[in-house]
Write a protein that holds these residues in place. Structure first.
Motif, PDB file in Angstrom:
ATOM      1  N   LEU A 224      37.523  17.342  37.012  1.00  0.00           N
ATOM      2  CA  LEU A 224      36.756  18.338  37.758  1.00  0.00           C
ATOM      3  C   LEU A 224      37.299  19.745  37.513  1.00  0.00           C
ATOM      4  N   VAL A 225      38.598  19.856  37.305  1.00  0.00           N
ATOM      5  CA  VAL A 225      39.193  21.170  37.033  1.00  0.00           C
ATOM      6  C   VAL A 225      38.680  21.723  35.711  1.00  0.00           C
ATOM      7  N   PHE A 226      38.565  20.871  34.699  1.00  0.00           N
ATOM      8  CA  PHE A 226      38.018  21.321  33.421  1.00  0.00           C
ATOM      9  C   PHE A 226      36.553  21.735  33.577  1.00  0.00           C
ATOM     10  N   VAL A 227      35.814  21.037  34.421  1.00  0.00           N
ATOM     11  CA  VAL A 227      34.421  21.398  34.685  1.00  0.00           C
ATOM     12  C   VAL A 227      34.349  22.803  35.277  1.00  0.00           C
ATOM     13  N   VAL A 228      35.247  23.114  36.198  1.00  0.00           N
ATOM     14  CA  VAL A 228      35.280  24.444  36.811  1.00  0.00           C
ATOM     15  C   VAL A 228      35.517  25.519  35.756  1.00  0.00           C
ATOM     16  N   VAL A 229      36.477  25.273  34.865  1.00  0.00           N
ATOM     17  CA  VAL A 229      36.815  26.268  33.841  1.00  0.00           C
ATOM     18  C   VAL A 229      35.643  26.488  32.895  1.00  0.00           C
ATOM     19  N   PHE A 293      28.901  17.693  37.166  1.00  0.00           N
ATOM     20  CA  PHE A 293      28.697  17.494  35.733  1.00  0.00           C
ATOM     21  C   PHE A 293      27.278  17.873  35.323  1.00  0.00           C
ATOM     22  N   ALA A 294      26.323  17.600  36.209  1.00  0.00           N
ATOM     23  CA  ALA A 294      24.954  18.032  35.945  1.00  0.00           C
ATOM     24  C   ALA A 294      24.867  19.559  35.959  1.00  0.00           C
ATOM     25  N   LEU A 295      25.609  20.172  36.867  1.00  0.00           N
ATOM     26  CA  LEU A 295      25.645  21.631  36.932  1.00  0.00           C
ATOM     27  C   LEU A 295      26.279  22.212  35.669  1.00  0.00           C
ATOM     28  N   MET A 296      27.327  21.564  35.172  1.00  0.00           N
ATOM     29  CA  MET A 296      27.957  22.024  33.936  1.00  0.00           C
ATOM     30  C   MET A 296      26.991  21.942  32.766  1.00  0.00           C
ATOM     31  N   LEU A 297      26.252  20.850  32.685  1.00  0.00           N
ATOM     32  CA  LEU A 297      25.271  20.696  31.612  1.00  0.00           C
ATOM     33  C   LEU A 297      24.216  21.789  31.680  1.00  0.00           C
ATOM     34  N   LEU A 298      23.743  22.080  32.898  1.00  0.00           N
ATOM     35  CA  LEU A 298      22.729  23.113  33.074  1.00  0.00           C
ATOM     36  C   LEU A 298      23.251  24.487  32.656  1.00  0.00           C
ATOM     37  N   VAL A 299      24.482  24.812  33.067  1.00  0.00           N
ATOM     38  CA  VAL A 299      25.066  26.107  32.718  1.00  0.00           C
ATOM     39  C   VAL A 299      25.273  26.232  31.216  1.00  0.00           C
ATOM     40  N   LEU A 300      25.732  25.161  30.569  1.00  0.00           N
ATOM     41  CA  LEU A 300      25.953  25.197  29.129  1.00  0.00           C
ATOM     42  C   LEU A 300      24.649  25.362  28.358  1.00  0.00           C
ATOM     43  N   SER A 305      28.622  30.334  27.264  1.00  0.00           N
ATOM     44  CA  SER A 305      29.918  30.976  27.495  1.00  0.00           C
ATOM     45  C   SER A 305      30.388  30.852  28.940  1.00  0.00           C
ATOM     46  N   GLY A 306      29.578  30.241  29.824  1.00  0.00           N
ATOM     47  CA  GLY A 306      29.939  30.128  31.227  1.00  0.00           C
ATOM     48  C   GLY A 306      29.327  31.244  32.060  1.00  0.00           C
TER      49      GLY A 306
END
Length: 312
Positions: A224-229, A293-300, A305-306
């Motif tokens: 989860l920490v890597f997801v935040v970064v 993780f779904a949020l990370m996919l959407l942002v990517l 670049s985040g």
């Protein structure tokens, strides 16, 4: 509204805890380019060091000493392990830190056992701060949030308003120029890694008394920490704070929602076909752990670049 206020506040505090852990990784990963898979293990070490020290020196000195010990371990790891493999690329760093995380976990089990330890909130803060929605809200949870905010302000001011921050940024972006000016760039990197490890240790020392301190706590938070970064953007403290709060609030609110995606589609008149699909019939609360993780996919997909990372 009161029923929504409690999960929102819980989400904010949990998000601030995520920031405390991810801030150090943001410095290490985003600024130094080191893939430190053992970063969450420093978080676990902070909790166990504070637990081991509280019996001898008391709770408050313990949570002050524990991050210093973790920072010292981080310095040794960078100096004698990561510095030797850094020139070989990210794959070697990932494998070395991955193995290091297992070694730390096994050492914790060897010394403290394969079960949670009795690390408790001190009596000074073991009382309700206020009543919200008919429930007493723990003062210690607010204390964790305050510590995270103070950490953010301190690191931000250190990097942006002091000579130390100028040296760190110059060593990262213009290492040859920094060396020409007389600065020891490897020592700067070692210090940054140690500070990042100490920040994770402080998070563990503070949060370990409230949440469960066990050999699995690094595994539960590590990914989860890597997801935040990634969501916040590499090297961006502001992005790490924003991503942490976003993940904390979304996860906390989703846990209390019993509706399903099919119920939402029913408003559009396609509820029956939606209920026939298995995943659409699942409650949002059961999907809460997957939302980051779904949020990370959407942002990517939208901004690779985040949220606050620099576009290349």
């Amino acid at each position: 509204m009161e029923h929504l206020a409690t999960p929102l506040l819980n989400g904010v505090v949990y998000g601030l805890l995520l920031f405390m852990v991810s801030a150090g990784l943001t410095l290490i990963f985003g600024m130094m380019g080191i893939l430190n898979f053992a970063h969450a293990s420093f978080y676990m070490l902070g909790a166990y060091f504070a637990y081991a020290l509280q019996g001898a020196v008391g709770f408050w000195p313990a949570i002050a000493i524990a991050p210093l010990l973790v920072g010292g371990i981080g310095i040794l790891v960078e100096r004698y392990i990561l510095r030797r493999v850094h020139r070989h690329g990210h794959a070697h760093e990932l494998l070395v830190t991955f193995g290091l995380s297992f070694i730390i976990a096994e050492l914790i089990k060897l010394f403290f056992g394969d079960y949670p330890v009795n690390f408790r909130v001190p009596a000074d803060l073991d009382f309700p701060a206020f009543t919200l929605g008919g429930l007493d809200y723990p003062a210690y949870r607010l204390f964790m949030g305050i510590v995270a905010i103070l950490m953010f302000v301190a690191i931000y001011l250190l990097l942006s308003r002091t000579r130390v921050g100028i040296i760190v940024r110059s060593a990262i972006h213009r290492p040859r120029m920094a060396e020409a000016l007389g600065h020891n760039v490897p020592r700067v990197f070692m210090g940054v890694f140690g500070v990042g490890a100490a920040m994770a240790g402080l998070a563990g020392a503070v949060a370990g008394a409230f949440y469960t301190t066990s050999p699995n706590m690094a595994l539960e938070l590590g990914v989860l920490v890597f997801v935040v970064v990634v969501i916040g953007g590499l090297g961006s403290l502001e992005g790490a704070m924003l991503a942490s709060l976003l993940i904390g609030v979304v996860t906390s609110v989703a846990v209390g929602i019993d509706a399903t995606p099919a119920d939402l589609l029913a408003l559009l008149g396609i509820g029956d076909p939606a209920h026939a699909q298995g995943i659409l019939a699942l409650k949002v609360s059961s999907l809460a752990a997957s939302l980051p993780f779904a949020l990370m996919l959407l942002v990517l997909l939208v901004r690779p670049s985040g949220l606050m990372g620099e576009k290349e």
